[in-house]
Design a protein around this motif. Structure first.
Motif, mmCIF file in Angstrom:
data_model
loop_
_atom_site.group_PDB
_atom_site.id
_atom_site.type_symbol
_atom_site.label_atom_id
_atom_site.label_comp_id
_atom_site.label_asym_id
_atom_site.label_seq_id
_atom_site.Cartn_x
_atom_site.Cartn_y
_atom_site.Cartn_z
ATOM 1 N N GLY A 237 0.808 -1.215 0.000
ATOM 2 C CA GLY A 237 0.000 0.000 0.000
ATOM 3 C C GLY A 237 0.841 1.266 0.000
ATOM 4 N N GLU A 242 -1.561 -2.174 4.109
ATOM 5 C CA GLU A 242 -2.194 -3.371 4.657
ATOM 6 C C GLU A 242 -1.099 -4.394 4.956
ATOM 7 N N LEU A 350 -0.637 0.694 -7.583
ATOM 8 C CA LEU A 350 -0.107 1.590 -6.546
ATOM 9 C C LEU A 350 0.966 2.510 -7.123
#
Length: 354
Positions: A237, A242, A350
């Motif tokens: 993340g 996470e 991401l």
């Protein structure tokens, strides 16, 4: 429309061979429906080539002799946004790249050097930015920052390798007074995959261990020995990271060294780790806290010791963890229902989000 993904591998690093294994796994698992992939190999001498070699050739190193290799390099010019390929005529062709996966481990790849080049080029890339990459790679710096934040770690000391000859007696005294004596671990400040690391059980072994660590870096870190479980937590993340399930390593060697990680494959992996739910949650919570504290983005594997079944001690953060067939990072996410192909999709998303 497909995204063009360039996978960088190899590099001027003691972890060159492991990078090849990671890249091969990544290339096999990138979805051909979603991406056009390019493999860019960097030799140990630092030469860059766009290669059509198969993942198998990349794994065994024969890619360097592929007749289809073309000299290539990343341009910092944002107008190029990708690779420059010199031509025999003296001209150059440019190939646009949408996102880069730097499947590079150790120095000149995991330490912020390539990340800085990609930031100059304005090309999205998987993983931490230059500063976080450099900080996490440097055990002396990361230990200092984590200590200031009150995150539990092994007792440690560090010094310049060039000072050791004149300060060896002081180092031995500090091992006794600050670390509680032997055994200790002697490590280069900058290296990964346990390269240059030694377990020292008596004073007579210290000189050789320092010399081994100094071969990899100009600063040396010495840490107390922790008698506990070795566990790892995969984090994923950007601003809201996470943590996956916690995994545990049952090392087959005296400690979880380079051969045990990548060659012998004889260490046992326990997923989930043999911890109480409360301790496992503390590991996950501490992993995310350290991840944000040091500015990580994209991914990192955070390694811990657990002493006495409950005391959580952070060992280190790895900003480009291995992606080999036996690597813990992808295995932990797979155990959470995120197989390697989907994990790579998340990592690329991401990178683009950042």
């Amino acid at each position: 429309m497909k995204q063009t993904v360039a996978v960088l591998f190899g590099g001027c690093s003691s972890e060159h061979e492991i990078s090849r294994l990671s890249a091969a796994t990544i290339l096999r698992n990138l979805s051909p429906e979603a991406y056009d992939t390019m493999a860019v190999g960097i030799t140990k001498s630092g030469r860059w080539f766009l290669t059509p070699a198969s993942p198998e050739s990349i794994e065994n190193g024969s890619w360097e002799n592929d007749p289809g290799n073309r000299q290539a390099f990343l341009s910092p010019d944002r107008g190029v946004h990708g690779l420059v390929l010199p031509q025999e005529s003296g001209a150059a062709a440019c190939v646009r790249v949408d996102v880069v996966i730097p499947a590079l481990h150790g120095k000149n790849g995991e330490d912020g050097t390539v990340q800085g080049l990609l930031q100059l080029a304005g090309i999205p890339y998987v993983g931490c930015a230059a500063l976080a990459s450099a900080v996490c790679m440097d055990k002396a710096v990361s230990h200092t920052l984590l200590s200031a934040a009150g995150i539990g770690q092994a007792k440690y000391l560090w010094f310049y390798a060039s000072d050791y000859e004149s300060q060896a007696d002081q180092v031995r005294e500090r091992i006794a007074s600050e670390l509680g004596g032997y055994p200790v671990f002697v490590k280069p400040a900058n290296a990964g995959s346990s390269v240059g690391v030694s377990k020292v059980t008596r004073a007579e072994e210290l000189d050789g261990a320092v010399a081994k660590a100094a071969h990899e870096d100009w600063r040396v870190v010495i840490e107390e020995f922790i008698d506990g479980q070795e566990v790892e937590c995969a984090v994923l993340g950007n601003e809201k990271p996470e943590a996956a399930l916690v995994g545990e390593i049952g090392a087959s060697a005296e400690f979880y060294d380079y051969d045990d990680k990548y060659i012998s494959g004889t260490s046992q992996l326990f997923i989930p780790a043999r911890l109480s739910p409360e301790t496992a949650e503390e590991v996950r919570r501490t992993a995310c806290r350290a991840y944000r504290l040091l500015g990580c983005e994209g991914l990192a594997r955070v390694d811990f010791f657990v002493r006495g079944g409950s005391e959580v001690i952070l060992n280190e953060l790895n900003t480009l963890p291995g992606f080999t067939s036996i690597s813990m990072y992808p295995k932990l996410w797979e155990a959470c229902g995120l197989p390697c192909t989907a994990l790579l999709d998340r990592l690329i998303a991401l990178a683009m989000e950042r």
